[in-house]
Write a protein that holds these residues in place. Structure first.
Motif, PDB file in Angstrom:
ATOM      1  N   VAL A 106      62.119 -20.738  67.450  1.00  0.00           N
ATOM      2  CA  VAL A 106      63.449 -21.604  67.631  1.00  0.00           C
ATOM      3  C   VAL A 106      64.012 -21.773  66.181  1.00  0.00           C
ATOM      4  CG1 VAL A 106      63.426 -22.022  69.993  1.00  0.00           C
ATOM      5  CG2 VAL A 106      62.926 -23.726  68.453  1.00  0.00           C
ATOM      6  N   LYS A 107      65.502 -21.425  65.868  1.00  0.00           N
ATOM      7  CA  LYS A 107      65.360 -22.030  64.724  1.00  0.00           C
ATOM      8  C   LYS A 107      66.076 -23.921  65.006  1.00  0.00           C
ATOM      9  CE  LYS A 107      68.430 -20.641  60.542  1.00  0.00           C
ATOM     10  NZ  LYS A 107      69.263 -19.719  60.467  1.00  0.00           N
ATOM     11  N   TYR A 108      65.756 -24.013  64.089  1.00  0.00           N
ATOM     12  CA  TYR A 108      66.366 -25.799  64.749  1.00  0.00           C
ATOM     13  C   TYR A 108      66.579 -26.705  63.337  1.00  0.00           C
ATOM     14  CZ  TYR A 108      65.805 -31.175  65.822  1.00  0.00           C
ATOM     15  OH  TYR A 108      65.924 -32.030  65.809  1.00  0.00           O
ATOM     16  N   ARG A 109      67.114 -27.102  62.703  1.00  0.00           N
ATOM     17  CA  ARG A 109      67.499 -27.227  61.172  1.00  0.00           C
ATOM     18  C   ARG A 109      67.313 -26.763  60.345  1.00  0.00           C
ATOM     19  NH1 ARG A 109      65.349 -33.890  62.378  1.00  0.00           N
ATOM     20  NH2 ARG A 109      66.706 -34.313  63.854  1.00  0.00           N
ATOM     21  N   LYS A 110      67.405 -25.551  60.692  1.00  0.00           N
ATOM     22  CA  LYS A 110      67.706 -24.658  59.272  1.00  0.00           C
ATOM     23  C   LYS A 110      66.431 -24.340  58.792  1.00  0.00           C
ATOM     24  CE  LYS A 110      71.792 -25.996  57.626  1.00  0.00           C
ATOM     25  NZ  LYS A 110      72.524 -26.475  56.078  1.00  0.00           N
ATOM     26  N   GLU A 111      65.699 -24.407  59.780  1.00  0.00           N
ATOM     27  CA  GLU A 111      63.901 -24.224  59.832  1.00  0.00           C
ATOM     28  C   GLU A 111      64.091 -23.140  61.224  1.00  0.00           C
ATOM     29  OE1 GLU A 111      61.332 -27.307  58.893  1.00  0.00           O
ATOM     30  OE2 GLU A 111      62.618 -27.596  57.096  1.00  0.00           O
ATOM     31  N   VAL A 112      62.935 -22.385  60.905  1.00  0.00           N
ATOM     32  CA  VAL A 112      61.850 -21.540  62.110  1.00  0.00           C
ATOM     33  C   VAL A 112      60.733 -22.803  62.284  1.00  0.00           C
ATOM     34  CG1 VAL A 112      61.185 -19.689  62.917  1.00  0.00           C
ATOM     35  CG2 VAL A 112      63.021 -19.290  61.357  1.00  0.00           C
ATOM     36  N   LYS A 113      61.137 -22.806  63.884  1.00  0.00           N
ATOM     37  CA  LYS A 113      59.777 -23.390  64.273  1.00  0.00           C
ATOM     38  C   LYS A 113      59.459 -23.402  65.629  1.00  0.00           C
ATOM     39  CE  LYS A 113      61.037 -28.240  62.105  1.00  0.00           C
ATOM     40  NZ  LYS A 113      61.345 -28.977  61.831  1.00  0.00           N
ATOM     41  N   GLN A 114      57.979 -22.835  66.183  1.00  0.00           N
ATOM     42  CA  GLN A 114      57.461 -22.789  67.026  1.00  0.00           C
ATOM     43  C   GLN A 114      57.498 -24.233  68.442  1.00  0.00           C
ATOM     44  OE1 GLN A 114      55.911 -22.145  64.329  1.00  0.00           O
ATOM     45  NE2 GLN A 114      57.255 -19.980  64.258  1.00  0.00           N
ATOM     46  N   TYR A 115      57.399 -24.538  69.103  1.00  0.00           N
ATOM     47  CA  TYR A 115      56.765 -25.011  70.495  1.00  0.00           C
ATOM     48  C   TYR A 115      56.269 -24.584  71.909  1.00  0.00           C
ATOM     49  CZ  TYR A 115      60.755 -27.903  67.853  1.00  0.00           C
ATOM     50  OH  TYR A 115      61.317 -28.742  66.508  1.00  0.00           O
ATOM     51  N   THR A 117      55.106 -24.636  75.776  1.00  0.00           N
ATOM     52  CA  THR A 117      56.362 -24.519  76.716  1.00  0.00           C
ATOM     53  C   THR A 117      55.574 -25.599  76.582  1.00  0.00           C
ATOM     54  OG1 THR A 117      53.809 -23.781  77.542  1.00  0.00           O
ATOM     55  CG2 THR A 117      55.690 -21.434  77.173  1.00  0.00           C
ATOM     56  N   GLU A 118      54.573 -26.741  77.037  1.00  0.00           N
ATOM     57  CA  GLU A 118      54.308 -27.470  77.664  1.00  0.00           C
ATOM     58  C   GLU A 118      55.682 -28.733  76.699  1.00  0.00           C
ATOM     59  OE1 GLU A 118      51.967 -25.729  76.920  1.00  0.00           O
ATOM     60  OE2 GLU A 118      50.585 -25.845  78.326  1.00  0.00           O
ATOM     61  N   LYS A 119      55.594 -28.316  75.173  1.00  0.00           N
ATOM     62  CA  LYS A 119      56.593 -29.459  74.861  1.00  0.00           C
ATOM     63  C   LYS A 119      58.342 -29.651  75.330  1.00  0.00           C
ATOM     64  CE  LYS A 119      57.947 -32.462  71.340  1.00  0.00           C
ATOM     65  NZ  LYS A 119      57.432 -33.460  71.463  1.00  0.00           N
ATOM     66  N   LEU A 120      58.051 -28.602  75.463  1.00  0.00           N
ATOM     67  CA  LEU A 120      59.662 -28.088  75.769  1.00  0.00           C
ATOM     68  C   LEU A 120      59.543 -28.774  77.084  1.00  0.00           C
ATOM     69  CD1 LEU A 120      60.235 -24.505  74.895  1.00  0.00           C
ATOM     70  CD2 LEU A 120      61.066 -26.181  73.884  1.00  0.00           C
ATOM     71  N   ASN A 121      59.274 -27.853  78.277  1.00  0.00           N
ATOM     72  CA  ASN A 121      58.787 -28.595  79.164  1.00  0.00           C
ATOM     73  C   ASN A 121      58.779 -30.482  79.651  1.00  0.00           C
ATOM     74  OD1 ASN A 121      59.162 -27.956  82.682  1.00  0.00           O
ATOM     75  ND2 ASN A 121      57.087 -28.901  83.008  1.00  0.00           N
ATOM     76  N   ALA A 122      57.879 -30.968  78.353  1.00  0.00           N
ATOM     77  CA  ALA A 122      58.050 -32.748  78.755  1.00  0.00           C
ATOM     78  C   ALA A 122      59.802 -33.179  78.091  1.00  0.00           C
ATOM     79  CB  ALA A 122      57.860 -32.628  77.645  1.00  0.00           C
ATOM     80  N   LEU A 123      60.684 -31.837  77.242  1.00  0.00           N
ATOM     81  CA  LEU A 123      61.408 -32.698  76.739  1.00  0.00           C
ATOM     82  C   LEU A 123      62.661 -32.805  78.198  1.00  0.00           C
ATOM     83  CD1 LEU A 123      62.214 -30.504  73.431  1.00  0.00           C
ATOM     84  CD2 LEU A 123      61.862 -33.111  73.871  1.00  0.00           C
ATOM     85  N   MET A 124      62.301 -31.699  78.615  1.00  0.00           N
ATOM     86  CA  MET A 124      63.252 -31.714  80.279  1.00  0.00           C
ATOM     87  C   MET A 124      63.158 -32.459  81.120  1.00  0.00           C
ATOM     88  SD  MET A 124      65.691 -29.642  81.570  1.00  0.00           S
ATOM     89  CE  MET A 124      66.934 -31.298  83.081  1.00  0.00           C
ATOM     90  N   ILE A 125      62.125 -33.174  81.270  1.00  0.00           N
ATOM     91  CA  ILE A 125      61.450 -34.054  82.686  1.00  0.00           C
ATOM     92  C   ILE A 125      61.738 -35.602  81.908  1.00  0.00           C
ATOM     93  CG2 ILE A 125      59.227 -35.460  82.566  1.00  0.00           C
ATOM     94  CD1 ILE A 125      58.166 -32.447  82.848  1.00  0.00           C
ATOM     95  N   PHE A 126      61.811 -35.584  79.841  1.00  0.00           N
ATOM     96  CA  PHE A 126      61.926 -36.868  80.022  1.00  0.00           C
ATOM     97  C   PHE A 126      63.546 -36.973  79.516  1.00  0.00           C
ATOM     98  CE2 PHE A 126      63.976 -38.978  76.169  1.00  0.00           C
ATOM     99  CZ  PHE A 126      63.211 -40.111  75.959  1.00  0.00           C
ATOM    100  N   LYS A 127      64.375 -36.605  80.176  1.00  0.00           N
ATOM    101  CA  LYS A 127      65.756 -36.036  79.817  1.00  0.00           C
ATOM    102  C   LYS A 127      66.052 -36.520  81.140  1.00  0.00           C
ATOM    103  CE  LYS A 127      69.685 -35.081  80.071  1.00  0.00           C
ATOM    104  NZ  LYS A 127      71.588 -35.958  79.181  1.00  0.00           N
ATOM    105  N   LEU A 128      65.391 -36.153  82.533  1.00  0.00           N
ATOM    106  CA  LEU A 128      65.269 -36.570  84.113  1.00  0.00           C
ATOM    107  C   LEU A 128      64.628 -37.808  83.838  1.00  0.00           C
ATOM    108  CD1 LEU A 128      63.882 -32.944  85.211  1.00  0.00           C
ATOM    109  CD2 LEU A 128      66.364 -34.444  85.419  1.00  0.00           C
ATOM    110  N   LYS A 129      63.788 -38.271  83.392  1.00  0.00           N
ATOM    111  CA  LYS A 129      63.437 -39.674  83.006  1.00  0.00           C
ATOM    112  C   LYS A 129      64.316 -40.610  82.539  1.00  0.00           C
ATOM    113  CE  LYS A 129      59.651 -42.418  80.970  1.00  0.00           C
ATOM    114  NZ  LYS A 129      59.995 -43.041  79.349  1.00  0.00           N
ATOM    115  N   SER A 130      64.803 -39.897  81.808  1.00  0.00           N
ATOM    116  CA  SER A 130      66.221 -40.922  80.928  1.00  0.00           C
ATOM    117  C   SER A 130      67.325 -41.291  81.288  1.00  0.00           C
ATOM    118  CB  SER A 130      66.606 -40.609  79.052  1.00  0.00           C
ATOM    119  OG  SER A 130      65.336 -40.583  78.559  1.00  0.00           O
TER     120      SER A 130
END
Length: 611
Positions: A106-115, A117-130
């Motif tokens: 993805v493009k994030y803060r004007k840079e191309v970055k790779q994540y 699937t576990e990290k991205l799923n963690a972001l979704m789970i963190f949202k639910l935790k919050s």
């Protein structure tokens, strides 16, 4: 002192839900927008990382940096044929990283970055935790998390890893159908002394089916499913239909414009939902692409035609769980519907017809039931007195086996074995002074190991140097309550515990070799499908001809129906196994009552659904 709050989380392919048992009831936790379910998506928008509702709001203008469908990506290798098929439908880029695992670019803060699937799923789970922490006004550290019942070992482990990254300790990973059954049992409050239920969970991206026996214990008899079949696949068919219509009408290919395609997809999704209530619906999109103001209509009849093969495919796991549980349709007391896609009228019609017109149980909230069950299971794990007598017994989702050295799968733990469980195998050393042994472990139901999923290569080391054949290695295959496999080893006659390490490094293939291998697998599967279909055809033909002879004393309309079966076979020479199965079951359902007395008098055991 009150027990600590353990939340229940259902991370679905398209929607997620979080709940908690509090003040004597299950409370579904709303997000900031007041909605009780949250879109399962993560977006990288300029300098922000968004999850849930905010990610959905910006998806039209930013589809390439909005990640959806994580349930279909997590825990898989990049050369998985099903993963490759899904990648084609995503606007974001999936790339290969170390160990053959997929990463999202993805493009994030004007840079191309790779994540990962576990990290991205963690972001979704963190949202639910919050969301839960805001609602409870206290930190949350523990959770029970649902997974599709057909998730394999790698996918389950990936969910646990994601949860840890999100700051959660996973008390238990539980199959979604099991949690839905818990919700059903507690909501009904008064159950018959004993009840057999079939839970049918068809969501946005996965299908899970299970049979449970309910009394004082919730015992799973069998489970099955398809982790690549759901509402998103039905939606794809509508989108493709309109993409073709635009090509024919306007001579434009909107697949080259991700934002236009995403706008069309959003409208198609709204239309798909509306078709559960209306016979037809209009689709209107102003300035869709290169000046096109798109306007069209889709009917429920069209939708059912576009998805006919997929709808019928949803019955395959139902057939399988009945076979695995060794039960007939008559032994099922309730068919429980869960998941948003069960609202589709044709799905309900096919399922009801399959069970000979049996009414379907729609008492559970389709989107919230699994989180509801997870919250109850979480309360049980945190020692709430209200659930101290609740006992849940689950089963393994896939067979675990080893390669016999000839490419054939040798099952060690069969599918639908009660868990936790341990099974031991003994191996001899084959060389003098052999110090290590490698056991290649697979999971799946195909007799050829390469068509199953590689769990890993388990290296057993530290074997005492001895003459060939004098040392025995006892390997214990352990599946825990979460469905996760571990292997331990003991050396005999010394009794020493050996070191077991796992790697997942299948032979590395070039891109061309991977393509050739996938094509080979595809041909093998097609041949297997052809043979299975031929076998079903022969069974169907035998039933039809036998019934015709048996029913000679019955009215002519019965013989007429038998002739129709044979005519259908003649007219459908290239039918698939699932089509024959469907016809096979329909014929049996129609003729069941009419042949019962003849079956008894002739001493034959009719072609039972459970056999």
């Amino acid at each position: 002192m009150n027990p600590r709050s353990v939340i229940g989380i259902d991370v679905g392919t398209t929607k997620s839900c979080v709940a908690v048992f509090k003040d004597g009831i299950v409370q579904v936790i709303p997000n900031k927008q007041g909605n009780r379910t949250t879109p399962s998506m993560v977006a990288f928008h300029k300098n922000d990382v968004l999850a849930g509702e905010l990610a959905k709001l910006q998806i039209d203008e930013n589809p390439e940096n909005t990640v959806v469908g994580l349930n279909r990506l997590i825990g898989r290798n990049i050369d998985d044929p099903l993963l490759q098929a899904n990648i084609k439908n995503y606007p974001f880029r999936v790339i290969i990283e170390e160990e053959n695992t997929p990463k999202i670019e993805v493009k994030y803060r004007k840079e191309v970055k790779q994540y990962s699937t576990e990290k991205l799923n963690a972001l979704m789970i963190f949202k639910l935790k919050s969301m839960a922490e805001r609602y409870l006004e206290s930190p949350v550290t523990d959770a029970v998390i649902s997974v599709p019942s057909h998730f394999n070992n790698s996918q389950r482990q990936a969910v646990i890893d994601s949860s840890k990254q999100a700051g959660l300790n996973v008390i238990r990973i539980v199959n979604d159908t099991t949690l839905a059954a818990i919700a059903y049992g507690r909501i009904q409050k008064i159950l018959p002394m004993e009840q057999n239920i079939l839970v049918y969970d068809l969501g946005g991206g996965t299908l899970s089916v299970a049979i449970l026996h309910l009394d004082e214990i919730y015992k799973v008899k069998a489970s099955s499913g398809n982790v690549d079949l759901g509402g998103e696949d039905f939606l794809d068919r509508i989108v493709k239909h309109f993409v073709e219509e635009i090509k024919i009408t306007y001579h434009k290919d909107i697949t080259q414009c991700p934002t236009a395609l995403q706008r069309l997809r959003n409208e198609c999704e709204a239309a798909k939902k509306a078709l559960s209530s209306y016979s037809k619906i209009g689709v209107h999109i102003n300035q869709l692409f290169e000046g096109i103001d798109f306007e069209s209509i889709v009917s429920r009849e069209q939708f059912e035609f576009l998805c006919e093969d997929l709808f019928r495919k949803t019955l395959d796991p139902v057939l399988e769980v009945l076979r695995l549980a060794k039960m007939s349709m008559r032994e099922i007391d309730e068919v429980i519907l869960v998941g948003g896609s069960t609202r589709i009228p044709k799905i309900q019609q096919l399922l009801s017809e399959f069970f000979n017109g049996k009414p379907l149980n729609k008492s559970l909230n389709a989107e919230e039931a699994i989180a509801h069950g997870a919250a109850i299971h979480a309360a049980m794990c945190s020692d709430h007195n209200q659930f101290k007598d609740l006992l849940v017994l689950d089963v393994s989702s896939l067979s675990i086996g080893v390669d016999n050295g000839k490419g054939i799968m040798d099952p060690v733990i069969r599918k639908s074995t009660g868990i936790p469980t341990t099974v031991s195998r003994r191996y001899e050393t084959v060389q003098s002074d052999q110090s290590e042994l490698i056991v290649q472990v697979w999971e799946g139901e195909d007799f050829k190991t390469k068509l199953n999923h590689l769990v890993g290569n388990f290296k057993i080391s530290g074997i005492q140097p001895s003459p060939v054949g004098t040392i025995l290695i006892e390997s214990s295959f352990n599946i825990d309550v979460n469905g996760i496999l571990t292997i331990s080893a003991t050396e005999y006659p010394t009794g020493n515990h050996l070191c077991v390490t796992r790697s997942q490094e299948p032979v590395q293939l070039s891109a061309m070799a991977v393509s050739i291998e996938n094509e080979k697998i595809r041909r093998i599967r097609m041949e297997q499908e052809r043979k299975r279909a031929a076998k079903r055809r022969e069974q169907f033909k035998k039933i039809a001809t036998d019934f015709k002879e048996l029913m000679i004393r019955e009215p002519k309309n019965i013989i007429k129906n038998c002739d129709k079966m044979l005519e259908w076979l003649e007219e459908n020479q290239d039918c698939s196994e699932s089509e024959v199965k469907h016809k096979f079951k329909g014929a049996l359902g129609y003729l069941d009552r009419r042949i019962a007395k003849f079956s008894k008098t002739s001493g034959t055991d009719r072609y039972s659904h459970g056999k």
